[in-house]
Design an enzyme around this catalytic site. Sequence first.
Site, mmCIF file in Angstrom:
data_model
loop_
_atom_site.group_PDB
_atom_site.id
_atom_site.type_symbol
_atom_site.label_atom_id
_atom_site.label_comp_id
_atom_site.label_asym_id
_atom_site.label_seq_id
_atom_site.Cartn_x
_atom_site.Cartn_y
_atom_site.Cartn_z
ATOM 1 N N ASN A 9 0.869 -1.176 0.000
ATOM 2 C CA ASN A 9 0.000 0.000 0.000
ATOM 3 C C ASN A 9 0.909 1.230 0.000
ATOM 4 O O ASN A 9 1.469 1.592 1.028
ATOM 5 C CB ASN A 9 -0.910 -0.004 1.234
ATOM 6 C CG ASN A 9 -1.781 1.246 1.289
ATOM 7 O OD1 ASN A 9 -1.811 2.034 0.343
ATOM 8 N ND2 ASN A 9 -2.492 1.420 2.386
ATOM 9 N N TRP A 10 1.042 1.816 -1.178
ATOM 10 C CA TRP A 10 1.962 2.963 -1.305
ATOM 11 C C TRP A 10 1.396 4.233 -0.671
ATOM 12 O O TRP A 10 2.120 5.205 -0.498
ATOM 13 C CB TRP A 10 2.239 3.239 -2.791
ATOM 14 C CG TRP A 10 3.110 2.233 -3.464
ATOM 15 C CD1 TRP A 10 3.616 1.073 -2.942
ATOM 16 C CD2 TRP A 10 3.597 2.306 -4.821
ATOM 17 N NE1 TRP A 10 4.373 0.413 -3.875
ATOM 18 C CE2 TRP A 10 4.387 1.147 -5.043
ATOM 19 C CE3 TRP A 10 3.440 3.214 -5.859
ATOM 20 C CZ2 TRP A 10 5.007 0.895 -6.268
ATOM 21 C CZ3 TRP A 10 4.060 2.965 -7.078
ATOM 22 C CH2 TRP A 10 4.834 1.810 -7.278
ATOM 23 N N LYS A 11 0.099 4.238 -0.381
ATOM 24 C CA LYS A 11 -0.555 5.447 0.166
ATOM 25 C C LYS A 11 -0.290 6.629 -0.777
ATOM 26 O O LYS A 11 -0.172 6.436 -1.979
ATOM 27 C CB LYS A 11 -0.095 5.696 1.607
ATOM 28 C CG LYS A 11 -0.269 4.431 2.467
ATOM 29 C CD LYS A 11 -0.125 4.665 3.936
ATOM 30 C CE LYS A 11 -0.321 3.342 4.674
ATOM 31 N NZ LYS A 11 -0.300 3.464 6.119
ATOM 32 N N HIS A 97 -9.688 1.412 4.678
ATOM 33 C CA HIS A 97 -8.431 1.596 5.414
ATOM 34 C C HIS A 97 -8.680 2.560 6.584
ATOM 35 O O HIS A 97 -9.484 3.489 6.461
ATOM 36 C CB HIS A 97 -7.356 2.164 4.478
ATOM 37 C CG HIS A 97 -5.987 2.102 5.082
ATOM 38 N ND1 HIS A 97 -5.562 3.029 6.003
ATOM 39 C CD2 HIS A 97 -4.981 1.214 4.922
ATOM 40 C CE1 HIS A 97 -4.339 2.712 6.381
ATOM 41 N NE2 HIS A 97 -3.957 1.614 5.743
ATOM 42 N N GLU A 99 -7.081 4.964 7.625
ATOM 43 C CA GLU A 99 -6.860 6.381 7.269
ATOM 44 C C GLU A 99 -8.089 6.954 6.567
ATOM 45 O O GLU A 99 -8.406 8.128 6.730
ATOM 46 C CB GLU A 99 -5.590 6.500 6.407
ATOM 47 C CG GLU A 99 -4.343 6.242 7.253
ATOM 48 C CD GLU A 99 -3.165 5.647 6.498
ATOM 49 O OE1 GLU A 99 -3.159 5.676 5.253
ATOM 50 O OE2 GLU A 99 -2.241 5.127 7.166
ATOM 51 N N GLY A 175 2.420 2.589 10.802
ATOM 52 C CA GLY A 175 3.372 3.691 10.657
ATOM 53 C C GLY A 175 4.075 4.058 11.950
ATOM 54 O O GLY A 175 4.727 5.094 12.030
ATOM 55 N N SER A 215 3.288 -1.954 10.318
ATOM 56 C CA SER A 215 4.746 -2.048 10.485
ATOM 57 C C SER A 215 5.314 -3.412 10.094
ATOM 58 O O SER A 215 6.257 -3.903 10.735
ATOM 59 C CB SER A 215 5.151 -1.662 11.909
ATOM 60 O OG SER A 215 4.750 -0.322 12.187
HETATM 61 P P1 13P Z 1 2.867 0.604 7.684
HETATM 62 O O1 13P Z 1 3.362 -0.688 7.105
HETATM 63 O O2 13P Z 1 3.622 1.812 7.180
HETATM 64 O O3 13P Z 1 2.762 0.548 9.177
HETATM 65 O O4 13P Z 1 1.373 0.823 7.144
HETATM 66 C C1 13P Z 1 0.471 -0.218 7.256
HETATM 67 C C2 13P Z 1 -0.719 0.098 6.447
HETATM 68 O O5 13P Z 1 -1.471 1.009 6.766
HETATM 69 C C3 13P Z 1 -0.944 -0.671 5.229
HETATM 70 O O6 13P Z 1 -2.199 -0.426 4.713
#
Ligand code: 13P
Length: 253
Positions: A9-11, A97, A99, A175, A215
């Site tokens: 997931n590159w966000k 998600h 977020e 994160g 993470s």
């Molecule tokens: P991280 O791997 O950066 O903690 O993010 C996880 C995530 O939100 C994947 O969708």
Amino acid sequence: MRTKIAAANWKMNLNFQQAKDLLDQILASHVHPGPGKKAVFAVPSPFLRIAAKKMKSQDNHHVCAQNIHHKKSGAYTGEVSAEMVRSVGAEYVIIGHSERREYFQETNAMLAEKINLALESGLTPIFCCGEPLQIREAGEQDAFVKKQIEEGLFNLNAMDMMKIVIAYEPIWAIGTGKTATSLQAQEMHKGIRSVLAAKYGNEIADSVSILYGGSVKASNANELFSQPDVDGGLVGGASLNADEFVAIINALQ
Ligand code: 13P
């Protein structure tokens, strides 16, 4: 056998050139997810088309949208529909998600609509669930995640439920560098499977891939993926580094 999935997931990261470079670096590593395993790339919408082109000739590599709108089409300036992302080559879509839930006020009811639209368009939804820190500290994580699953998914019939991928992403682990222990992940995944089994029966519950997110890194992927109910990962930060993500794909068991 459940499908094992390493999903990036590159966000909201990278520009077009950087996105192409990262995909090329990953493909240059000749990582070949074997039978029953998949590498999935949730890239920002403007990069879906190029990612789909690059993945086309690669076995078991798939492109994923990070979100779709909960309406089919119409006057929703700036939004992207299920049909749009499918038509440029996405095969998966992340739904719900944390977020999106937190910053864009997405409710379980909206997510249920998105799931229906995704399935209608032939996309495989990756449905995210997971509790915030205060819920975990109060020991209420099981009930919290159960409610997300019931409200987001339980209007599906059995046939459609079999098409869903679930990602358990505890918000306190996203994160933060703070990964759930493999035991915490296993306990929750097993719990999610029993919630599914109570509604849809064991056979369907056993067929749904449940990914862990929060993470995940090359250094902890093996341990997490070795748990019987952890069928892979949804990976944020570490998926922006080719070597890290290739190692995570190779950790699928
Ligand atoms: P991280 O791997 O950066 O903690 O993010 C996880 C995530 O939100 C994947 O969708």
